[in-house]
Design an enzyme around this catalytic site. Structure first.
Site, PDB file in Angstrom:
ATOM      1  N   ARG A  57       0.823  -1.220   0.000  1.00  0.00           N
ATOM      2  CA  ARG A  57       0.000   0.000   0.000  1.00  0.00           C
ATOM      3  C   ARG A  57       0.856   1.268   0.000  1.00  0.00           C
ATOM      4  O   ARG A  57       0.382   2.344  -0.318  1.00  0.00           O
ATOM      5  CB  ARG A  57      -0.921  -0.020   1.221  1.00  0.00           C
ATOM      6  CG  ARG A  57      -2.166   0.830   1.059  1.00  0.00           C
ATOM      7  CD  ARG A  57      -3.169   0.592   2.176  1.00  0.00           C
ATOM      8  NE  ARG A  57      -2.615   0.870   3.482  1.00  0.00           N
ATOM      9  CZ  ARG A  57      -2.741   0.081   4.548  1.00  0.00           C
ATOM     10  NH1 ARG A  57      -3.405  -1.055   4.478  1.00  0.00           N
ATOM     11  NH2 ARG A  57      -2.203   0.419   5.693  1.00  0.00           N
ATOM     12  N   TYR A 110     -14.317  21.165 -10.951  1.00  0.00           N
ATOM     13  CA  TYR A 110     -14.823  19.867 -11.419  1.00  0.00           C
ATOM     14  C   TYR A 110     -16.008  19.454 -10.532  1.00  0.00           C
ATOM     15  O   TYR A 110     -15.888  19.468  -9.296  1.00  0.00           O
ATOM     16  CB  TYR A 110     -13.670  18.872 -11.315  1.00  0.00           C
ATOM     17  CG  TYR A 110     -13.985  17.447 -11.660  1.00  0.00           C
ATOM     18  CD1 TYR A 110     -14.407  17.080 -12.933  1.00  0.00           C
ATOM     19  CD2 TYR A 110     -13.817  16.442 -10.709  1.00  0.00           C
ATOM     20  CE1 TYR A 110     -14.671  15.754 -13.241  1.00  0.00           C
ATOM     21  CE2 TYR A 110     -14.071  15.110 -11.018  1.00  0.00           C
ATOM     22  CZ  TYR A 110     -14.506  14.781 -12.282  1.00  0.00           C
ATOM     23  OH  TYR A 110     -14.757  13.466 -12.585  1.00  0.00           O
ATOM     24  N   ASP A 182      -5.865  21.866  -9.278  1.00  0.00           N
ATOM     25  CA  ASP A 182      -6.195  20.701 -10.104  1.00  0.00           C
ATOM     26  C   ASP A 182      -5.597  20.966 -11.488  1.00  0.00           C
ATOM     27  O   ASP A 182      -6.077  21.812 -12.236  1.00  0.00           O
ATOM     28  CB  ASP A 182      -7.726  20.527 -10.178  1.00  0.00           C
ATOM     29  CG  ASP A 182      -8.120  19.273 -10.959  1.00  0.00           C
ATOM     30  OD1 ASP A 182      -7.374  18.875 -11.881  1.00  0.00           O
ATOM     31  OD2 ASP A 182      -9.183  18.702 -10.662  1.00  0.00           O
ATOM     32  N   LYS A 207      -6.738  10.911 -17.471  1.00  0.00           N
ATOM     33  CA  LYS A 207      -6.908  11.694 -18.691  1.00  0.00           C
ATOM     34  C   LYS A 207      -5.689  11.535 -19.614  1.00  0.00           C
ATOM     35  O   LYS A 207      -5.441  10.452 -20.081  1.00  0.00           O
ATOM     36  CB  LYS A 207      -7.208  13.151 -18.318  1.00  0.00           C
ATOM     37  CG  LYS A 207      -8.317  13.291 -17.257  1.00  0.00           C
ATOM     38  CD  LYS A 207      -9.672  12.876 -17.772  1.00  0.00           C
ATOM     39  CE  LYS A 207     -10.732  12.668 -16.696  1.00  0.00           C
ATOM     40  NZ  LYS A 207     -10.975  13.789 -15.800  1.00  0.00           N
TER      41      LYS A 207
HETATM   42  C1  LIG Z   1     -11.778  13.870 -14.642  1.00  0.00           C
HETATM   43  C2  LIG Z   1     -11.347  14.941 -13.737  1.00  0.00           C
HETATM   44  C3  LIG Z   1     -11.081  14.687 -12.397  1.00  0.00           C
HETATM   45  C4  LIG Z   1     -11.329  13.340 -11.760  1.00  0.00           C
HETATM   46  O1  LIG Z   1     -10.485  12.366 -12.214  1.00  0.00           O
HETATM   47  P1  LIG Z   1     -10.897  10.810 -12.135  1.00  0.00           P
HETATM   48  O2  LIG Z   1      -9.612  10.147 -12.471  1.00  0.00           O
HETATM   49  O3  LIG Z   1     -11.983  10.613 -13.118  1.00  0.00           O
HETATM   50  O4  LIG Z   1     -11.336  10.548 -10.723  1.00  0.00           O
HETATM   51  C5  LIG Z   1     -10.615  15.713 -11.623  1.00  0.00           C
HETATM   52  N1  LIG Z   1     -10.436  16.948 -12.124  1.00  0.00           N
HETATM   53  C6  LIG Z   1     -10.705  17.240 -13.401  1.00  0.00           C
HETATM   54  C7  LIG Z   1     -10.496  18.626 -13.884  1.00  0.00           C
HETATM   55  C8  LIG Z   1     -11.175  16.258 -14.251  1.00  0.00           C
HETATM   56  O5  LIG Z   1     -11.478  16.568 -15.514  1.00  0.00           O
END
Ligand SMILES: *Cc1c(COP(=O)(O)O)cnc(C)c1O
Length: 392
Positions: A57, A110, A182, A207
């Site tokens: 972990r 988000y 973010d 992404k």
């Molecule tokens: C998709 C996304 C997230 C979340 O990511 P996941 O891997 O789907 O949990 C967070 N911030 C932004 C800006 C996103 O587009």
């Protein structure tokens, strides 16, 4: 790599990040380590706080390959991995917020991050306040004695609002406030928040880092040992870690991320420019278009664009909107982005904006421009918009 590597560009370092092939029989690809138990040589090794690998972990040779590469990408101190981008976001926020603290968070956040704040953080007794994305240095007017964290996302979700990160960071530093951003949109390639003084850069690696729509993964990069230790404690206490397959896909994605994002950015801008002149489109949201309200800040701080853009259709009936969406043949309706395929996701912003209420009546959709032929994509949009126009 050798000590000379400091002079090398980030792309070169990324390609050669991770394990040394000579340590693993010359194998070039990353060896995927799957483990829970890690065996210790003796009691002294077990009791030694400097023993690096302790349990599946925590840090493993595989997770370390990934966090080293992300630290290189973002120019940080060290990083932690999470099972998803949202898991990375919530681990970071929970690590730095206490009951009674005030959180300033951008309104264009988000959606699921907002849901977490409005549910979990409020139940914890955190005071959550949303601020408009264009606030800049005026964020000073919102700072309170109990403001503990300023949480940014730039560009913001759905409408890609750009924040003046250096101006916000300056206010935060003057008031000893932790800053988080973010950075999923830029994925460390187009923008590096830590270089602008942000403490934590948060990534949805689902992404562009994965890049192929086949895994969930997240990470947080910290700027210093001090912030890293707080972050790491949060991750450990929450039991947050990532699967070996997904981590490996993240490592693999980082080797080609620069060229994928550059190509996606050029394609999306071409589509954005075409859409902007279309009679049925009221507005296109894309930071590289001069019509974007914070285009100058984007130009100052960012190294390019990714494959995302959003459109606001002219106000029309539900039927007309449906004719457009269902009329598309190549674009698939779906969440997420950063993969190879073109996607459309409807956006319902009235529900998700409070600092600046969403007044537009037209249908909003976010498009991810993938690696299909760009002219085919434009032709697909053109014929679907024609179906929309026939019902106006
Ligand atoms: C998709 C996304 C997230 C979340 O990511 P996941 O891997 O789907 O949990 C967070 N911030 C932004 C800006 C996103 O587009």
């Amino acid at each position: 790599m050798s000590e000379k590597s400091d002079k090398l560009s980030r792309d070169t370092k990324l390609v050669h990040s991770g394990h040394k092939p000579s340590d693993y029989h010359g194998v070039v690809g990353t060896p995927v380590v799957r483990t829970s138990t890690i065996a210790y040589d003796d009691l002294a090794a077990y009791e030694n706080p400097d023993t690096k690998y302790r349990y599946g972990r925590f840090v493993t040779p595989l997770s370390e390959n990934f966090t080293d590469a992300l630290t290189t990408l973002e120019n940080g101190y060290n990083a932690v991995v999470a099972p998803s981008g949202l898991g990375a976001i919530t681990s970071a926020l929970l690590g730095f917020l206490n009951s009674g603290d005030h959180l300033l968070i951008v309104d264009t956040i988000y959606g699921p991050t907002r849901d977490f704040c409005d549910d979990v953080l409020i139940r914890m007794g955190v005071e959550v306040e949303y601020y408009p994305a264009n606030i800049g240095a005026d964020i000073a007017n919102k700072v309170k004695p109990n403001t503990a964290v300023i949480y940014m996302e730039s560009p913001g979700s759905a409408t890609f609002d750009i924040q003046d990160v250096p101006a916000i960071v300056k206010v935060a530093k003057e008031n000893d406030i932790i800053t988080m951003l973010d950075n999923s949109w830029a994925s460390g390639v187009l923008f590096r928040p830590i270089e602008h003084g942000v403490n934590l850069s948060i990534l949805s690696c689902t992404k562009y880092i994965n890049g192929h729509s086949d895994g969930m993964l997240g990470a947080v990069v910290a700027d210093t040992e001090k912030t890293f230790n707080i972050l790491n404690r949060s991750v450990r206490n929450l039991g947050v870690c990532a699967g070996s397959e997904e981590t490996n896909l993240g490592i693999r994605g980082l080797k080609t991320i620069s060229i994928r994002m550059k190509e996606a950015g050029e394609r999306a801008l071409k589509v954005a420019k075409w859409l902007e002149q279309h009679e049925h489109i009221q507005r296109v949201y894309h930071p590289a278009l001069p019509s974007h309200p914070a285009h100058d800040i984007w130009k100052r701080d960012f190294d390019g664009c990714n494959g995302l853009l959003s459109i606001l259709l002219k106000p029309a009936s539900k039927q007309a909107n449906k004719a457009f969406v269902d009329g598309l043949n190549i674009f698939v309706i779906g969440s997420s982005w950063g993969g190879y395929e073109s996607l459309l996701q409807p956006q319902y912003l009235k529900k998700y904006r409070t600092a600046e209420v969403w007044e537009e009546e037209g249908f909003v959709a976010r498009l991810q421009i993938g690696f299909e032929d760009t002219q085919d994509l434009i032709d697909d949009l053109d014929q679907a918009l024609e179906k929309f126009g026939a019902l106006l």
